[in-house]
Design a protein around this motif. Structure first.
Motif, short mmCIF file in Angstrom:
data_model
loop_
_atom_site.label_atom_id
_atom_site.label_comp_id
_atom_site.label_asym_id
_atom_site.label_seq_id
_atom_site.Cartn_x
_atom_site.Cartn_y
_atom_site.Cartn_z
N HIS A 19 12.18 -2.90 13.28
CA HIS A 19 12.00 -3.55 11.97
C HIS A 19 11.84 -2.51 10.86
CE1 HIS A 19 11.82 -7.50 13.76
NE2 HIS A 19 10.83 -7.14 14.56
N LEU A 20 11.12 -1.44 11.16
CA LEU A 20 10.92 -0.39 10.16
C LEU A 20 12.24 0.27 9.77
CD1 LEU A 20 7.64 1.17 11.56
CD2 LEU A 20 7.93 0.30 9.23
N ARG A 21 13.08 0.53 10.76
CA ARG A 21 14.38 1.15 10.45
C ARG A 21 15.22 0.23 9.57
NH1 ARG A 21 14.21 1.84 16.10
NH2 ARG A 21 13.39 3.89 16.70
N ALA A 22 15.06 -1.08 9.80
CA ALA A 22 15.82 -2.05 9.00
C ALA A 22 15.12 -2.40 7.69
CB ALA A 22 16.03 -3.33 9.82
N ARG A 23 13.95 -1.77 7.45
CA ARG A 23 13.16 -1.97 6.23
C ARG A 23 12.77 -3.45 6.05
NH1 ARG A 23 13.32 2.66 3.30
NH2 ARG A 23 15.01 4.13 3.73
#
Length: 319
Positions: free
Chosen positions: A231-235
């Protein structure tokens, strides 16, 4: 050269283009055997000594130490022959030493650039921080910090896995910013905990009631952090879902209880009041940020995302 083909030390030195002192030095250290001594006690060398001397100079030109050269040449055969295994070992060892020296030089260069580009107000503080770490730096202090932070009853396997994920390796070719981040991280982990009390260094969730199974918690957290990192990589904004469920389940299962709304509220309160290591993870992110592109999410960033998702799930502000 005499009739028997033997050379004096001066003749050998002249032929090889070195000084008599150099030939005597190698002879005295057992690298260049003498064929005999003259009636007057002068050293005499066989014709093959020239090839051996040339080989010694080649090895010394690579800065190999005398003991290594002795092992390379210490074999039966022609004067120009070498012990291939000994040569391979010596080259590999020397490459490792050079790698360490070059790493130290790159860190020193980055540290000097950091000081050069600092403002007068920054320079003294940066000098103090950088001066406290070795060159090149090591991660012993970081590993010690995590062994103190983690639950005492955590299996060694799990502790090693966590330290491997949490402790950043120093970059081989650091930027000045990475040197500063590493120095700040070192200062953080070597500082005192609040009140200098070990209990205050650990989160409350590491010291719960009897029956707590820390290995279960951290095995579950590894999975939850991996899901949150996606989720963090996808912001993506922190929100309830599989990652949060896995996160809460890890805490609940480790305590032998269920994932209920009441448990989520209690867990959020404990996480919100725990000592924070945000500064630690901020520096880790700076150290791991490549020259181009974004850094991989740290476990700390994943933990914060999940904590905010938990707050959203129970209807609280992420702040």
């Amino acid at each position: 050269m005499s009739a028997d083909g033997l050379r004096s030390i001066g003749e050998l030195a002249e032929q090889a283009g070195v000084t008599v002192k150099t030939v005597r030095y190698y002879s005295d250290h057992g690298l260049l055997p003498e064929a005999c001594r003259s009636a007057g006690g002068h050293r005499r060398y066989a014709p093959q000594a020239f090839e051996r001397l040339r080989l010694i100079r080649s090895l010394r030109g690579l800065d190999l130490p005398l003991p290594a050269i002795r092992r390379i040449l210490d074999r039966d055969g022609a004067p120009g022959d070498v012990d291939e295994e000994a040569l391979e070992d010596a080259v590999a060892h020397h490459l490792r030493e050079l790698g360490s020296q070059m790493s130290a030089l790159r860190w020193r260069e980055a540290a000097l650039l950091l000081l050069r580009d600092a403002t007068p107000d920054e320079r003294a503080d940066r000098l103090r921080l950088v001066g406290a770490i070795a060159t090149p730096p090591d991660t012993t202090a970081m590993a010690r910090f995590w062994r103190r932070w983690l639950p005492a009853r955590l299996p060694a396997r799990v502790t090693a896995m966590i330290i491997d994920h949490a402790v950043p390796q120093p970059p081989d070719d650091p930027t000045p910013e990475q040197v500063l981040a590493f120095a700040r991280l070192h200062a953080f982990v070597t500082g005192n905990c609040p009140g200098d009390n070990v209990d205050e260094c650990q989160p409350a969730v590491h010291r719960p009631e009897e029956g707590y199974r820390p290995a279960v918690l951290y095995d579950g957290l590894v999975t939850a952090y991996a899901l949150a990192s996606t989720h963090l990589r996808a912001r993506r904004t922190p929100e309830p879902g599989e990652a949060l469920n896995c996160f809460v389940d890890a805490y609940a299962t480790s305590r032998g209880t269920g994932d209920t709304a009441a448990f989520r509220r209690v867990l959020h309160g404990q996480l919100a009041s725990d000592p924070r290591v945000d500064h630690y993870w901020q520096q880790v992110a700076a150290i791991r940020t490549p020259c181009s592109g974004a850094a991989e999410p740290t476990p700390g960033a994943a933990h914060d995302w999940l904590t905010e998702a938990l707050a959203a799930d129970i209807g609280l502000s992420a702040a």
